[in-house]
Write an enzyme that holds these catalytic residues in place. Structure first.
Site, PDB file in Angstrom:
ATOM      1  N   LYS A 119      25.306 -11.085  29.390  1.00 17.38           N
ATOM      2  CA  LYS A 119      23.956 -10.594  29.669  1.00 17.38           C
ATOM      3  C   LYS A 119      23.681 -10.729  31.173  1.00 17.38           C
ATOM      4  O   LYS A 119      24.219  -9.957  31.950  1.00 17.38           O
ATOM      5  CB  LYS A 119      22.941 -11.313  28.779  1.00 17.38           C
ATOM      6  CG  LYS A 119      23.139 -10.898  27.309  1.00 17.38           C
ATOM      7  CD  LYS A 119      22.160 -11.455  26.331  1.00 17.38           C
ATOM      8  CE  LYS A 119      22.350 -10.788  24.977  1.00 17.38           C
ATOM      9  NZ  LYS A 119      22.655 -11.728  23.892  1.00 17.38           N
ATOM     10  N   HIS A 146      19.534 -15.214  26.108  1.00 13.39           N
ATOM     11  CA  HIS A 146      18.553 -14.372  26.805  1.00 13.39           C
ATOM     12  C   HIS A 146      17.737 -15.169  27.822  1.00 13.39           C
ATOM     13  O   HIS A 146      16.834 -14.612  28.453  1.00 13.39           O
ATOM     14  CB  HIS A 146      17.584 -13.720  25.805  1.00 13.39           C
ATOM     15  CG  HIS A 146      18.173 -12.552  25.072  1.00 13.39           C
ATOM     16  ND1 HIS A 146      18.304 -11.309  25.639  1.00 13.39           N
ATOM     17  CD2 HIS A 146      18.671 -12.452  23.823  1.00 13.39           C
ATOM     18  CE1 HIS A 146      18.849 -10.472  24.762  1.00 13.39           C
ATOM     19  NE2 HIS A 146      19.085 -11.147  23.653  1.00 13.39           N
ATOM     20  N   SER A 193      15.469 -13.095  20.678  1.00  9.82           N
ATOM     21  CA  SER A 193      15.903 -11.810  21.234  1.00  9.82           C
ATOM     22  C   SER A 193      15.071 -10.624  20.778  1.00  9.82           C
ATOM     23  O   SER A 193      14.950  -9.645  21.503  1.00  9.82           O
ATOM     24  CB  SER A 193      17.371 -11.589  20.917  1.00  9.82           C
ATOM     25  OG  SER A 193      17.631 -11.782  19.546  1.00  9.82           O
TER      26      SER A 193
HETATM   27  C1  LIG Z   1      23.576 -11.730  22.659  1.00  6.16           C
HETATM   28  C2  LIG Z   1      23.469 -13.012  21.958  1.00  6.16           C
HETATM   29  C3  LIG Z   1      24.596 -13.652  21.443  1.00  6.16           C
HETATM   30  C4  LIG Z   1      25.953 -13.004  21.453  1.00  6.16           C
HETATM   31  O1  LIG Z   1      26.515 -13.020  22.710  1.00  6.16           O
HETATM   32  P1  LIG Z   1      27.959 -12.394  22.912  1.00  6.16           P
HETATM   33  O2  LIG Z   1      28.516 -13.124  24.082  1.00  6.16           O
HETATM   34  O3  LIG Z   1      27.763 -10.930  23.165  1.00  6.16           O
HETATM   35  O4  LIG Z   1      28.734 -12.648  21.667  1.00  6.16           O
HETATM   36  C5  LIG Z   1      24.438 -14.894  20.874  1.00  6.16           C
HETATM   37  N1  LIG Z   1      23.229 -15.477  20.774  1.00  6.16           N
HETATM   38  C6  LIG Z   1      22.123 -14.884  21.246  1.00  6.16           C
HETATM   39  C7  LIG Z   1      20.809 -15.571  21.123  1.00  6.16           C
HETATM   40  C8  LIG Z   1      22.200 -13.628  21.831  1.00  6.16           C
HETATM   41  O5  LIG Z   1      21.092 -13.033  22.266  1.00  6.16           O
END
Ligand SMILES: *Cc1c(COP(=O)(O)O)cnc(C)c1O
Length: 396
Positions: free
Chosen positions: A243, A212, A184
């Site tokens: 996302k 992502h 990320s």
């Molecule tokens: C954003 C993200 C999460 C967390 O996701 P949420 O659903 O907001 O808890 C977990 N792992 C990765 C790699 C992320 O980028």
């Protein structure tokens, strides 16, 4: 007692303010889109730091699906899944997620944070081993920390180090390789073909967090495994609905039927925390349908990332290389990243600066993220402003 605690907390906050690392919060006044209104600033502001990769957060069909589910199912389940909190919509979204992930089954959680911290200690315990990439997401790290398995960390994407670490734990009962699909903060991809190869050799199962990557990587947006052509070889995929898939909240684990059955029985957030609200499940299900129907969104997203990266280089910036929709520019210290972010906001562009402790000190960055519904005009406007701010601050 409260006062003493507050004094102590305020002292810590003051230290952060003095170091220039205190984060500020902007208040967005409408839905997430390529442009938003902000309580702190008049006019429309271009957003280049949301995870709304496919532009589905305010898609009319996604909103309508959520509203219809609110009418049909009410505000929430008022229960964890196994007591009386499993609704028909859970089965529907989990089928959609399994279809998208090319797995046999899937299980939702209220976030991917909950999915990761609920998954890892459930499958990896005493006598097992986890080998984890050094740059994995915080939720994977916390999931590993809670597990009673032996834990080893390999240098970021260093396949020799991964092999050495796997060799060290080859006697373990179950062995897991844990990795982000798209990292990320860097925007680079896990080397899945090598990872899958090593997993076979050492009898390990791969846990891939594709938060992502889902909706972003691969021709159809099925994720990093699709990008590398290794879809059938990943034992467990986790991801977020927060996302590309509508952007609300919610997470999932996708894998075999045995895995999902087992997690439903023992994974602690499943047993002790409420089920995913129906509104979110229905919106995300619609988002997946749109992704499957309109793969051109994924194509457009990648074109935009290329254009942005190229434009930044022409201006003299040095964005990190990569194939994802994340285009980071390293600027050095945290305070400077925050300052640059403020200057860009003054020019009408919203990109949050990331610094310590999200990334190591000295590698603070602006993380630019693309969205499939950005227009060519918006990209041109952004590059124009990057040039203005970059020159003013002496970055280019
Ligand atoms: C954003 C993200 C999460 C967390 O996701 P949420 O659903 O907001 O808890 C977990 N792992 C990765 C790699 C992320 O980028």
């Amino acid at each position: 007692m409260t006062e003493a605690l507050d004094d102590s907390l305020n002292a810590d906050l003051a230290a952060m303010a003095k170091a220039g690392t205190l984060k500020s919060f902007r208040h967005i006044t409408g839905p997430m889109d390529t442009e938003v209104g902000m309580a702190e600033k008049a006019g429309r502001i271009l957003v280049l730091s949301s995870n709304n990769y496919l532009g589905l957060a305010d898609h009319p069909e996604v909103i309508a699906a959520g509203k219809a589910a609110l009418d049909k199912y009410g505000a929430g389940t008022a229960s964890v899944r196994f007591i009386c909190g499993t609704f028909a919509i859970h089965q529907e979204i989990e089928q959609s997620l399994a279809r998208l992930s090319r797995t046999h089954a899937a299980l939702t959680y209220v976030s991917c944070w909950a999915a990761n911290t609920g998954l890892i200690p459930a499958v990896a315990g005493e006598g097992d081993a986890i080998v984890s990439d050094a740059l994995n997401h915080a939720s994977l790290i916390d999931g590993c920390r809670v597990s009673k398995a032996k834990r080893l960390v390999y240098r970021h994407s260093d396949m020799d180090d991964l092999r050495d670490k796997l060799a060290e734990v080859r006697e373990a009962r179950r062995i897991f390789i844990v990795t982000d699909g798209v990292f990320s903060m860097e925007g680079d991809l896990a080397k899945l073909p090598d990872i899958v190869h090593l997993a076979k050799r050492y009898n390990a199962s791969v846990i891939l967090d594709d938060s992502h990557g889902t909706g972003v990587m691969g021709k159809h947006g099925r994720g990093t495994a699709e990008h590398w052509g290794v879809e059938s070889q990943i034992a467990i995929i986790t991801g977020t609905l927060g996302k590309a898939l509508g952007g609300a909240a919610g997470g999932y684990v996708a894998g075999s039927e045995a895995l999902v059955k087992y997690l439903s029985q023992v994974s602690r957030p499943q047993l002790f925390s409420n089920a995913l609200p129906a509104t979110i499940a229905a919106s995300a299900k619609k988002a997946i349908e749109i992704l499957e129907r309109e793969p051109e969104r994924v194509t457009r997203l990648h074109e935009l990332a290329k254009t942005m990266r190229h434009g930044l280089k022409e201006l003299g910036f040095k964005p990190l290389e990569g194939d994802s929709a994340i285009v980071p520019i390293i600027v050095g210290d945290t305070a400077f990243a925050i300052k640059m972010s403020q200057e860009l906001l003054n020019e009408g562009i919203f990109i949050t600066g990331f610094g310590y402790p999200v990334v190591p000190e000295g590698t603070a960055r602006l993380r630019i993220q693309m969205c499939a519904t950005l227009t060519d005009e918006q990209i041109a406007f952004a590059l124009e402003k990057f040039e203005v701010v970059g020159k003013r601050l002496g970055v280019i």
